[in-house]
Design an enzyme around this catalytic site. Structure first.
Site, PDB file in Angstrom:
ATOM      1  CG  ASP A 132     -41.345  42.208  41.256  1.00 26.92           C
ATOM      2  OD1 ASP A 132     -40.214  42.006  42.095  1.00 26.92           O
ATOM      3  OD2 ASP A 132     -41.775  41.662  40.350  1.00 26.92           O
ATOM      4  CB  CYS A 133     -46.095  45.481  44.811  1.00 25.27           C
ATOM      5  SG  CYS A 133     -46.976  45.024  43.380  1.00 25.27           S
TER       6      CYS A 133
END
Length: 389
Positions: A132-133
């Site tokens: 997600d990052c």
């Protein structure tokens, strides 16, 4: 007689008297230790030799969208990426990846480091761990030293305090980290600069320690720690110099300041890539004892002649030979004359010391007090046991 602070004051006023190790030895022969100790403030030492335990830390900067790099190649050479998202470590001796059947490329991490220092374009290819990052999966680009953030050499083992002389008593050619060794004692190769080499002029590491400022690859560097395979307990002569590989140092320096004249990729046939690196160490003349140590000559330094034809960790030797004999180009082994060549560039080693001397004389390079001494009691542990899991 004097302190580093007093020497730095003279450097700042451009009044310091600086000699290379070669010049100091000649002056001691003419005038004696006491006279030289009173007159000279700094002696500069240097070497230019293969230092394969070297590498570069590189921060590429974040892409958009960001990538968490987990595999990466710089001009086809794998770089380690198992820490920060866009942090890399490029080992000097890592070879370029080859496809099966492809013609051998005599190239590796040392060549990529040289190219980056020279301002050349280097191709980056990266694969990421999608999170997600860090949603990006791949990245390709061309970089130079001006388009990346940090780019510094961090070398786990440099400037050996003495080394070996390689020969081959066997029946076939051997390709080694000293280069080709011809069969039946056809040649001999050494790789230390001898009397002008940094650590042979400070045999007990009384002047060089953690935090010592040095010349590294044409820029400013520092001693960061003992080097890997640091072995200060090596047997020593009465003049305190070791009879074989002994102390080593870990070094660091900003590669963006460096000059590719002093950082060069190289390749050893049937062995692999490495890095030729110029390192210069200034030694402050604090007292007469420093001059005595720095006055050591090639005839007073020895190295072991090691037979590489025996494929063991501990190889047989043909005894010790002086650096004066090595530099003559011929040595005698068991009554036989053997031609000798240096792997170290003696000419460029002298030039490293000369350039560092000029920096100090111009007031552009101050000396530093070590914040901690390098350990002098380290043993050397081999791997004699294997544990089965």
């Amino acid at each position: 007689m004097r302190t580093i602070a007093e020497i730095n004051d003279k450097i700042n006023r451009k009044k310091a008297v600086v000699l290379t190790a070669q010049e100091l030895k000649a002056k001691v022969a003419e005038e004696g230790v006491t006279s030289v100790a009173k007159e000279v403030d700094v002696v500069t030492t240097g070497t230019f030799e293969p230092m394969e335990s070297s590498g570069a830390v590189i921060n590429l900067g974040h892409t958009d969208p960001p990538i968490k790099i987990r595999r990466c190649w710089l001009d086809g050479v794998p770089a380690y990426s198992g820490f920060g998202a866009v942090d890399l470590y490029l080992g000097a001796s890592c070879p370029v990846e080859q496809k099966e059947g492809e013609e051998l490329k005599e190239r590796g991490g040392g060549h990529v480091i040289e190219d980056l220092i020279a301002g050349k374009l280097v191709q980056v290819r990266a694969q990421g761990q999608v999170t997600d990052c860090y949603p990006r999966g791949t990245f390709e680009a061309a970089i130079t030293r001006e388009t990346i953030n940090q780019f510094y050499l961090f070398n786990p083992r440099n400037i050996y305090q003495n080394f070996i002389v390689g020969v081959n008593g066997g029946e076939r050619m051997l390709h080694t980290y000293l280069g080709p060794l011809h069969p039946r004692l056809g040649n001999a190769v050494y790789s230390n600069a001898g009397a002008i080499s940094p650590l042979l002029n400070d045999p007990d590491l009384q002047l060089v320690g953690i935090g010592t400022r040095i010349f590294l690859g044409g820029g400013v560097g520092y001693v960061t720690w003992e080097g890997t395979q640091h072995f200060p307990l090596q047997k020593r002569l009465p003049n305190r110099t070791p009879v074989g590989p002994a102390a080593t140092l870990a070094l660091i320096g900003d590669a963006k300041q460096m000059d590719s004249r002093w950082v060069r990729g190289c390749y050893f046939k049937n062995y692999g890539p490495s890095l030729m690196l110029g390192v210069g160490v200034p030694l402050p003349i604090l007292n007469e004892e420093v001059v005595v140590r720095c006055a050591v000559e090639d005839k007073d330094l020895v190295a072991p002649i090691v037979d590489f034809s025996i494929p063991r960790r501990v190889r047989p030797t043909f005894g010790l030979v002086s650096y004066a004999q090595l530099k003559s180009g011929r040595i005698v082994i068991e009554g036989r004359t053997v031609r000798v060549a240096p792997l170290v560039s003696l000419y460029l080693s002298i030039q490293v010391a000369q350039e560092l001397k000029q920096w100090i004389e111009a007031g552009n390079f101050n000396l530093t007090e070590p914040v901690c001494q390098i350990p002098t009691e380290r043993t050397f542990l081999p791997q004699n046991r294997w544990t089965e899991f």
